[in-house]
Design a protein around this motif. Sequence first.
Motif, PDB file in Angstrom:
ATOM      1  N   GLU A  97      -8.527   5.096  -1.578  1.00 45.71           N
ATOM      2  CA  GLU A  97      -8.901   3.148  -1.490  1.00 45.71           C
ATOM      3  C   GLU A  97      -7.821   2.957  -1.360  1.00 45.71           C
ATOM      4  OE1 GLU A  97     -11.972   1.627  -3.234  1.00 45.71           O
ATOM      5  OE2 GLU A  97     -12.488   3.936  -2.575  1.00 45.71           O
ATOM      6  N   THR A  98      -6.401   2.977  -1.700  1.00 41.32           N
ATOM      7  CA  THR A  98      -5.181   2.228  -1.306  1.00 41.32           C
ATOM      8  C   THR A  98      -4.845   1.780   0.184  1.00 41.32           C
ATOM      9  OG1 THR A  98      -4.068   3.841  -3.286  1.00 41.32           O
ATOM     10  CG2 THR A  98      -2.878   2.062  -1.169  1.00 41.32           C
ATOM     11  N   TYR A  99      -5.929   2.299   0.947  1.00 43.74           N
ATOM     12  CA  TYR A  99      -6.270   2.171   1.955  1.00 43.74           C
ATOM     13  C   TYR A  99      -6.502   1.427   2.560  1.00 43.74           C
ATOM     14  CZ  TYR A  99      -1.869   4.865   3.549  1.00 43.74           C
ATOM     15  OH  TYR A  99      -0.391   5.546   3.370  1.00 43.74           O
ATOM     16  N   LYS A 100      -7.941   0.678   1.928  1.00 44.54           N
ATOM     17  CA  LYS A 100      -8.963   0.489   1.810  1.00 44.54           C
ATOM     18  C   LYS A 100      -8.689  -0.852   1.058  1.00 44.54           C
ATOM     19  CE  LYS A 100     -12.517   3.446   1.133  1.00 44.54           C
ATOM     20  NZ  LYS A 100     -13.688   3.369   0.429  1.00 44.54           N
ATOM     21  N   ALA A 101      -7.737  -1.367   0.596  1.00 46.04           N
ATOM     22  CA  ALA A 101      -7.234  -2.328  -0.689  1.00 46.04           C
ATOM     23  C   ALA A 101      -7.318  -3.497   0.495  1.00 46.04           C
ATOM     24  CB  ALA A 101      -6.310  -2.101  -1.356  1.00 46.04           C
ATOM     25  N   ARG A 102      -7.948  -4.650   0.210  1.00 40.92           N
ATOM     26  CA  ARG A 102      -7.440  -5.843   1.532  1.00 40.92           C
ATOM     27  C   ARG A 102      -6.142  -6.661   0.612  1.00 40.92           C
ATOM     28  NH1 ARG A 102     -12.992  -8.413   2.482  1.00 40.92           N
ATOM     29  NH2 ARG A 102     -11.724 -10.187   3.194  1.00 40.92           N
ATOM     30  N   PHE A 103      -6.406  -6.722  -0.994  1.00 43.33           N
ATOM     31  CA  PHE A 103      -5.803  -7.725  -1.717  1.00 43.33           C
ATOM     32  C   PHE A 103      -5.577  -6.826  -2.849  1.00 43.33           C
ATOM     33  CE2 PHE A 103      -9.583 -10.064  -1.063  1.00 43.33           C
ATOM     34  CZ  PHE A 103      -9.636 -11.490   0.013  1.00 43.33           C
ATOM     35  N   LEU A 104      -3.437  -7.161  -3.903  1.00 40.72           N
ATOM     36  CA  LEU A 104      -3.150  -7.037  -4.120  1.00 40.72           C
ATOM     37  C   LEU A 104      -3.821  -6.519  -5.473  1.00 40.72           C
ATOM     38  CD1 LEU A 104       0.394  -9.201  -3.720  1.00 40.72           C
ATOM     39  CD2 LEU A 104      -0.606  -6.548  -3.533  1.00 40.72           C
ATOM     40  N   ASP A 105      -4.549  -7.390  -6.249  1.00 43.04           N
ATOM     41  CA  ASP A 105      -5.575  -7.197  -7.105  1.00 43.04           C
ATOM     42  C   ASP A 105      -6.963  -5.900  -7.328  1.00 43.04           C
ATOM     43  OD1 ASP A 105      -4.716  -9.819  -8.298  1.00 43.04           O
ATOM     44  OD2 ASP A 105      -6.904 -10.663  -7.686  1.00 43.04           O
ATOM     45  N   ASP A 106      -7.423  -5.434  -5.875  1.00 45.24           N
ATOM     46  CA  ASP A 106      -7.611  -4.250  -5.471  1.00 45.24           C
ATOM     47  C   ASP A 106      -6.653  -2.922  -5.636  1.00 45.24           C
ATOM     48  OD1 ASP A 106      -9.797  -5.670  -5.132  1.00 45.24           O
ATOM     49  OD2 ASP A 106      -9.464  -5.787  -2.881  1.00 45.24           O
ATOM     50  N   LEU A 107      -5.250  -3.100  -5.664  1.00 51.50           N
ATOM     51  CA  LEU A 107      -4.109  -2.371  -6.198  1.00 51.50           C
ATOM     52  C   LEU A 107      -3.579  -1.968  -7.441  1.00 51.50           C
ATOM     53  CD1 LEU A 107      -1.811  -2.688  -3.208  1.00 51.50           C
ATOM     54  CD2 LEU A 107      -3.609  -1.216  -3.342  1.00 51.50           C
ATOM     55  N   ARG A 118       0.514  -1.379  -0.170  1.00 50.34           N
ATOM     56  CA  ARG A 118       0.166  -0.105  -0.002  1.00 50.34           C
ATOM     57  C   ARG A 118       0.595   0.781  -0.197  1.00 50.34           C
ATOM     58  NH1 ARG A 118      -2.321  -2.796   3.620  1.00 50.34           N
ATOM     59  NH2 ARG A 118      -4.169  -4.538   3.756  1.00 50.34           N
ATOM     60  N   GLU A 119       1.386   0.646   0.430  1.00 57.92           N
ATOM     61  CA  GLU A 119       2.652   2.363   1.021  1.00 57.92           C
ATOM     62  C   GLU A 119       3.189   2.678  -0.262  1.00 57.92           C
ATOM     63  OE1 GLU A 119       3.232   5.367   3.409  1.00 57.92           O
ATOM     64  OE2 GLU A 119       1.615   3.500   4.108  1.00 57.92           O
ATOM     65  N   ARG A 120       3.784   1.534  -0.997  1.00 59.83           N
ATOM     66  CA  ARG A 120       4.588   2.262  -2.649  1.00 59.83           C
ATOM     67  C   ARG A 120       3.533   2.635  -3.357  1.00 59.83           C
ATOM     68  NH1 ARG A 120       5.206  -3.602  -4.693  1.00 59.83           N
ATOM     69  NH2 ARG A 120       6.203  -3.702  -2.251  1.00 59.83           N
ATOM     70  N   ILE A 121       1.906   1.878  -3.614  1.00 59.78           N
ATOM     71  CA  ILE A 121       1.590   2.860  -4.357  1.00 59.78           C
ATOM     72  C   ILE A 121       0.638   3.878  -4.103  1.00 59.78           C
ATOM     73  CG2 ILE A 121      -1.373   2.643  -5.212  1.00 59.78           C
ATOM     74  CD1 ILE A 121       0.305   0.268  -6.180  1.00 59.78           C
ATOM     75  N   VAL A 122       0.750   4.528  -2.230  1.00 60.76           N
ATOM     76  CA  VAL A 122       0.917   5.954  -2.743  1.00 60.76           C
ATOM     77  C   VAL A 122       1.930   6.430  -2.425  1.00 60.76           C
ATOM     78  CG1 VAL A 122       0.352   7.208  -0.302  1.00 60.76           C
ATOM     79  CG2 VAL A 122      -0.329   5.281  -0.175  1.00 60.76           C
ATOM     80  N   GLU A 123       3.348   6.075  -2.593  1.00 59.14           N
ATOM     81  CA  GLU A 123       4.415   6.750  -3.176  1.00 59.14           C
ATOM     82  C   GLU A 123       4.249   6.862  -4.303  1.00 59.14           C
ATOM     83  OE1 GLU A 123       9.127   5.946  -3.413  1.00 59.14           O
ATOM     84  OE2 GLU A 123       7.968   5.744  -1.636  1.00 59.14           O
ATOM     85  N   ARG A 124       3.738   5.874  -5.237  1.00 59.80           N
ATOM     86  CA  ARG A 124       3.724   6.536  -6.985  1.00 59.80           C
ATOM     87  C   ARG A 124       2.450   7.608  -7.264  1.00 59.80           C
ATOM     88  NH1 ARG A 124       2.189   1.646 -11.292  1.00 59.80           N
ATOM     89  NH2 ARG A 124       3.189   2.871 -12.627  1.00 59.80           N
TER      90      ARG A 124
END
Length: 120
Positions: free
Chosen positions: A39-49, A12-18
């Motif tokens: 939405e990133t912090y709510k994601a439970r699965f990698l497919d959600d990211l 999640r942190e990697r996605i937020v940084e991007r």
Amino acid sequence: MTTQMRASDQDRERIVERLNEAVGQGLLTLPEAEERIAETYKARFLDDLTPLTADLPDPTPPKPERGRRRGPGFDPRVLPVLLVLAAVIVLTHGFAFPLIVVAFLAMKFGMWRHRHPARM
């Protein structure tokens, strides 16, 4: 039983940084980024990211600077010191081996060696 992989905090942190980098580059507006970060912090699965950054270009590593690099190695300014030490050894002990070493170093690293023109 699900086959989806769970998203870790690091993912999640990697996605937020991007997403933050995308805002800095002008690819996303601040409200868009805030929505995607939520939405990133709510994601439970990698497919959600995956969809959160699907429309962003792949991050590219910075290009290395061109030019001459000076890494750890021999400094040609040491040659005069080595030459003096070799001369002292030759004069005091009478054998010329140090001169051979200094001659090799001078040929390899000396000021008169062939220099390649700068590339543009």
